[in-house]
Design a protein around this motif. Sequence first.
Motif, PDB file in Angstrom:
ATOM      1  N   GLN A   1      -4.566  -1.464  13.597  1.00 49.67           N
ATOM      2  CA  GLN A   1      -3.223  -1.688  13.077  1.00 49.67           C
ATOM      3  C   GLN A   1      -3.219  -1.689  11.543  1.00 49.67           C
ATOM      4  OE1 GLN A   1      -1.036  -4.917  14.985  1.00 49.67           O
ATOM      5  NE2 GLN A   1      -2.364  -4.775  16.792  1.00 49.67           N
ATOM      6  N   GLU A   2      -4.273  -2.268  10.934  1.00 49.31           N
ATOM      7  CA  GLU A   2      -4.349  -2.286   9.469  1.00 49.31           C
ATOM      8  C   GLU A   2      -4.543  -0.885   8.909  1.00 49.31           C
ATOM      9  OE1 GLU A   2      -7.356  -4.963   8.303  1.00 49.31           O
ATOM     10  OE2 GLU A   2      -6.359  -6.770   9.108  1.00 49.31           O
ATOM     11  N   LEU A   3      -5.446  -0.116   9.543  1.00 49.80           N
ATOM     12  CA  LEU A   3      -5.677   1.250   9.073  1.00 49.80           C
ATOM     13  C   LEU A   3      -4.404   2.108   9.232  1.00 49.80           C
ATOM     14  CD1 LEU A   3      -9.267   1.905  10.494  1.00 49.80           C
ATOM     15  CD2 LEU A   3      -8.615   1.537   8.101  1.00 49.80           C
ATOM     16  N   LEU A   4      -3.732   1.954  10.363  1.00 49.70           N
ATOM     17  CA  LEU A   4      -2.514   2.733  10.586  1.00 49.70           C
ATOM     18  C   LEU A   4      -1.391   2.322   9.625  1.00 49.70           C
ATOM     19  CD1 LEU A   4      -2.502   2.895  14.492  1.00 49.70           C
ATOM     20  CD2 LEU A   4      -2.831   4.803  12.893  1.00 49.70           C
ATOM     21  N   ALA A   5      -1.361   1.049   9.226  1.00 47.45           N
ATOM     22  CA  ALA A   5      -0.356   0.600   8.261  1.00 47.45           C
ATOM     23  C   ALA A   5      -0.560   1.287   6.917  1.00 47.45           C
ATOM     24  CB  ALA A   5      -0.406  -0.917   8.111  1.00 47.45           C
ATOM     25  N   VAL A   6      -1.854   1.403   6.490  1.00 45.12           N
ATOM     26  CA  VAL A   6      -2.140   2.107   5.234  1.00 45.12           C
ATOM     27  C   VAL A   6      -1.775   3.581   5.357  1.00 45.12           C
ATOM     28  CG1 VAL A   6      -3.958   2.743   3.612  1.00 45.12           C
ATOM     29  CG2 VAL A   6      -3.948   0.453   4.629  1.00 45.12           C
ATOM     30  N   LEU A   7      -2.119   4.171   6.512  1.00 50.19           N
ATOM     31  CA  LEU A   7      -1.808   5.578   6.719  1.00 50.19           C
ATOM     32  C   LEU A   7      -0.297   5.817   6.755  1.00 50.19           C
ATOM     33  CD1 LEU A   7      -2.834   8.431   7.321  1.00 50.19           C
ATOM     34  CD2 LEU A   7      -2.837   7.829   9.754  1.00 50.19           C
ATOM     35  N   ALA A   8       0.433   4.885   7.348  1.00 49.69           N
ATOM     36  CA  ALA A   8       1.884   5.040   7.432  1.00 49.69           C
ATOM     37  C   ALA A   8       2.528   5.090   6.049  1.00 49.69           C
ATOM     38  CB  ALA A   8       2.472   3.889   8.247  1.00 49.69           C
ATOM     39  N   GLU A   9       1.992   4.301   5.117  1.00 54.10           N
ATOM     40  CA  GLU A   9       2.540   4.336   3.759  1.00 54.10           C
ATOM     41  C   GLU A   9       2.265   5.685   3.102  1.00 54.10           C
ATOM     42  OE1 GLU A   9       2.619   1.624  -0.323  1.00 54.10           O
ATOM     43  OE2 GLU A   9       1.469   0.979   1.440  1.00 54.10           O
ATOM     44  N   SER A  10       1.069   6.255   3.347  1.00 47.86           N
ATOM     45  CA  SER A  10       0.767   7.593   2.821  1.00 47.86           C
ATOM     46  C   SER A  10       1.705   8.634   3.420  1.00 47.86           C
ATOM     47  CB  SER A  10      -0.688   7.957   3.119  1.00 47.86           C
ATOM     48  OG  SER A  10      -1.584   7.056   2.514  1.00 47.86           O
ATOM     49  N   TYR A  11       1.947   8.510   4.744  1.00 47.01           N
ATOM     50  CA  TYR A  11       2.882   9.423   5.400  1.00 47.01           C
ATOM     51  C   TYR A  11       4.290   9.305   4.787  1.00 47.01           C
ATOM     52  CZ  TYR A  11      -0.430  10.522   9.163  1.00 47.01           C
ATOM     53  OH  TYR A  11      -1.504  10.978   9.879  1.00 47.01           O
ATOM     54  N   ALA A  12       4.720   8.080   4.513  1.00 47.01           N
ATOM     55  CA  ALA A  12       6.057   7.867   3.948  1.00 47.01           C
ATOM     56  C   ALA A  12       6.189   8.500   2.572  1.00 47.01           C
ATOM     57  CB  ALA A  12       6.358   6.368   3.886  1.00 47.01           C
ATOM     58  N   HIS A  13       5.108   8.348   1.747  1.00 55.08           N
ATOM     59  CA  HIS A  13       5.127   8.982   0.417  1.00 55.08           C
ATOM     60  C   HIS A  13       5.213  10.497   0.546  1.00 55.08           C
ATOM     61  CE1 HIS A  13       4.721   5.700  -2.447  1.00 55.08           C
ATOM     62  NE2 HIS A  13       3.859   5.099  -1.619  1.00 55.08           N
ATOM     63  N   ALA A  14       4.460  11.067   1.492  1.00 53.50           N
ATOM     64  CA  ALA A  14       4.502  12.517   1.678  1.00 53.50           C
ATOM     65  C   ALA A  14       5.884  12.977   2.135  1.00 53.50           C
ATOM     66  CB  ALA A  14       3.438  12.928   2.695  1.00 53.50           C
ATOM     67  N   TRP A  15       6.505  12.206   3.033  1.00 53.01           N
ATOM     68  CA  TRP A  15       7.842  12.559   3.519  1.00 53.01           C
ATOM     69  C   TRP A  15       8.862  12.493   2.381  1.00 53.01           C
ATOM     70  CZ3 TRP A  15       9.551  10.887   9.040  1.00 53.01           C
ATOM     71  CH2 TRP A  15      10.734  11.556   9.397  1.00 53.01           C
ATOM     72  N   LEU A  16       8.802  11.435   1.582  1.00 53.76           N
ATOM     73  CA  LEU A  16       9.747  11.291   0.474  1.00 53.76           C
ATOM     74  C   LEU A  16       9.520  12.349  -0.596  1.00 53.76           C
ATOM     75  CD1 LEU A  16       9.870   7.400   0.110  1.00 53.76           C
ATOM     76  CD2 LEU A  16      11.603   8.900   1.099  1.00 53.76           C
ATOM     77  N   ALA A  17       8.261  12.836  -0.710  1.00 53.75           N
ATOM     78  CA  ALA A  17       7.995  13.907  -1.680  1.00 53.75           C
ATOM     79  C   ALA A  17       8.715  15.194  -1.279  1.00 53.75           C
ATOM     80  CB  ALA A  17       6.493  14.145  -1.790  1.00 53.75           C
ATOM     81  N   LEU A  18       8.837  15.434   0.030  1.00 60.43           N
ATOM     82  CA  LEU A  18       9.585  16.604   0.485  1.00 60.43           C
ATOM     83  C   LEU A  18      11.092  16.397   0.357  1.00 60.43           C
ATOM     84  CD1 LEU A  18       7.595  17.591   3.723  1.00 60.43           C
ATOM     85  CD2 LEU A  18       7.573  18.734   1.492  1.00 60.43           C
ATOM     86  N   HIS A  19      11.525  15.160   0.304  1.00 63.01           N
ATOM     87  CA  HIS A  19      12.952  14.837   0.202  1.00 63.01           C
ATOM     88  C   HIS A  19      13.141  13.854  -0.957  1.00 63.01           C
ATOM     89  CE1 HIS A  19      13.737  16.752   4.112  1.00 63.01           C
ATOM     90  NE2 HIS A  19      12.585  16.208   4.493  1.00 63.01           N
ATOM     91  N   PRO A  20      13.112  14.344  -2.191  1.00 59.50           N
ATOM     92  CA  PRO A  20      13.220  13.429  -3.333  1.00 59.50           C
ATOM     93  C   PRO A  20      14.561  12.715  -3.419  1.00 59.50           C
ATOM     94  CG  PRO A  20      13.368  15.714  -4.050  1.00 59.50           C
ATOM     95  CD  PRO A  20      12.968  15.747  -2.609  1.00 59.50           C
ATOM     96  N   HIS A  21      15.589  13.271  -2.759  1.00 55.49           N
ATOM     97  CA  HIS A  21      16.912  12.647  -2.819  1.00 55.49           C
ATOM     98  C   HIS A  21      17.223  11.826  -1.585  1.00 55.49           C
ATOM     99  CE1 HIS A  21      17.747  14.966  -6.390  1.00 55.49           C
ATOM    100  NE2 HIS A  21      17.438  16.077  -5.759  1.00 55.49           N
ATOM    101  N   HIS A  22      16.165  11.489  -0.834  1.00 54.35           N
ATOM    102  CA  HIS A  22      16.376  10.677   0.359  1.00 54.35           C
ATOM    103  C   HIS A  22      16.967   9.331  -0.049  1.00 54.35           C
ATOM    104  CE1 HIS A  22      15.593   9.477   4.533  1.00 54.35           C
ATOM    105  NE2 HIS A  22      15.375   8.272   4.016  1.00 54.35           N
ATOM    106  N   ARG A  23      17.993   8.900   0.664  1.00 57.06           N
ATOM    107  CA  ARG A  23      18.688   7.662   0.322  1.00 57.06           C
ATOM    108  C   ARG A  23      17.822   6.471   0.697  1.00 57.06           C
ATOM    109  NH1 ARG A  23      24.543   9.494   2.761  1.00 57.06           N
ATOM    110  NH2 ARG A  23      25.023  10.993   1.122  1.00 57.06           N
ATOM    111  N   VAL A  24      17.665   5.562  -0.214  1.00 54.50           N
ATOM    112  CA  VAL A  24      16.845   4.385   0.013  1.00 54.50           C
ATOM    113  C   VAL A  24      17.684   3.347   0.732  1.00 54.50           C
ATOM    114  CG1 VAL A  24      15.498   2.573  -1.093  1.00 54.50           C
ATOM    115  CG2 VAL A  24      15.528   4.880  -2.066  1.00 54.50           C
TER     116      VAL A  24
END
Length: 457
Positions: free
Chosen positions: A157-180
């Motif tokens: 769960q800890e490793l996946l939590a770190v990975l999830a944050e990396s995934y989120a950064h990658a997703w937001l990089a593709l959508h810089p105007h994503h609404r927070v």
Amino acid sequence: MTEAQQKGAVDSLQGRLRSLGSLLELGKMARDAPDDEALGFVLVNETHLLTPYRQAILWRRISPGRGEVVAISGLFRVDPQTPFVAWSSRLCATLDRDADAAQVRVIAPDTLPEADQAAWAEWLPAELLWLPLSVSSGARPGGLLLAREAPWSPVEQELLAVLAESYAHAWLALHPHHRVQLGPFPDIRRLPLLVLAAVVVGALALPVDLSVLAPAEVVPIDPVVVRSPQDGVIDQFLVRPNRMVKSGDILFTLDDTNLRNRQDVARTEMESAQQEYRQEAQRAVLDADSKTRLALLQGRVEQRRTEVTHVENLLERTRVRASRDGMALFEDVNDWLGRPVAVGERVLTLANPAATELEIHLPVPDAVRLEPNAEVKFFSNNQPEQPLPAHLVEAAFRPTSAPEGFLIYRLTARFPNELTPPRIGLRGTARVVGQEVSLFHFLLRRPLAALRRMTGI
């Protein structure tokens, strides 16, 4: 330390190094993804490099508690109409609405409705892990749901939590105007729109003066109407239209041919009666019976004299005179010459050009509540850029028919005393200021009235 313990420690270290390497590799693969489709493939399929699972579902968040499934492990394309995808999307939306939606957590079956528990048993293994894709700024573009038969360990769960944050950064990089989305609070990027909406709503509530426009004409104050004193035919006009006349001036005359004939006959009859009276008076000196006839002849003479006086008065009335100084207001002389008129028929008007007021024809559909002394602006047709001020002094309570055929309210406005009176007959448009209303009412008054007339509501 025994050889077995050393080997176990080495295997544990190697496992951690492999997990760390897989974590770094997956982060790089996510960052290198060129588009949403490639990134979704990495999330639902390549995450297996870090930890085993049987099913992975990627959910894209549109707003808090609302979104759609965009990728499923082992599937090339997601059909949102299939029962499994629809249920998965509803399940992820339910997990996103929970208070702990931003935390990595294992899903217990008893936390779901009975219908979802039955579908879970049919379509997914017993162990579910909700992996929200979020960053430290609060943005959460979606979530990853992992399912397998074995329980999820705390290390996983800890490793996946770190990975999830990396995934989120990658997703937001593709959508810089994503609404927070910050929980129940509005998106900070919506603030300008919200401010603009608040300004518009506030502006619509601002008080403004309700005003209406209506045709208007400058008319004289207390004009004198000159009417025909008797039946006849207009013989001649001695004044021109819109010219000043003095009191006692002859304005027009009626044809007096018949009256002069009557006058001649009446005078002849009077002279005959007088001659007969004189002869009878001479005989009365010697004849007593003639004295009794003198009284009868005297009455006949008075009758003839009265008739002559009456005809002379009628002749005098054929010359219509001005009763006061003023301007003669009528259309055209040629319209009246030879025209028969009845007694009391209006021929012209005498008005004081220095005493004028404004007559306003307010259409019934435009009628608004008007207060005494309401402000009026008169825009004349020849000088609309220089409006003349006035104030309301009278408003009819009942509509009348206008020459154009529609119903109007007649309003009267007076000009200030210090203002040079505009000329009589000047036409234009009057702006009458009514009660104070909101800007919303001012803008939508006419459309709502038209809608009410069309619908009858």
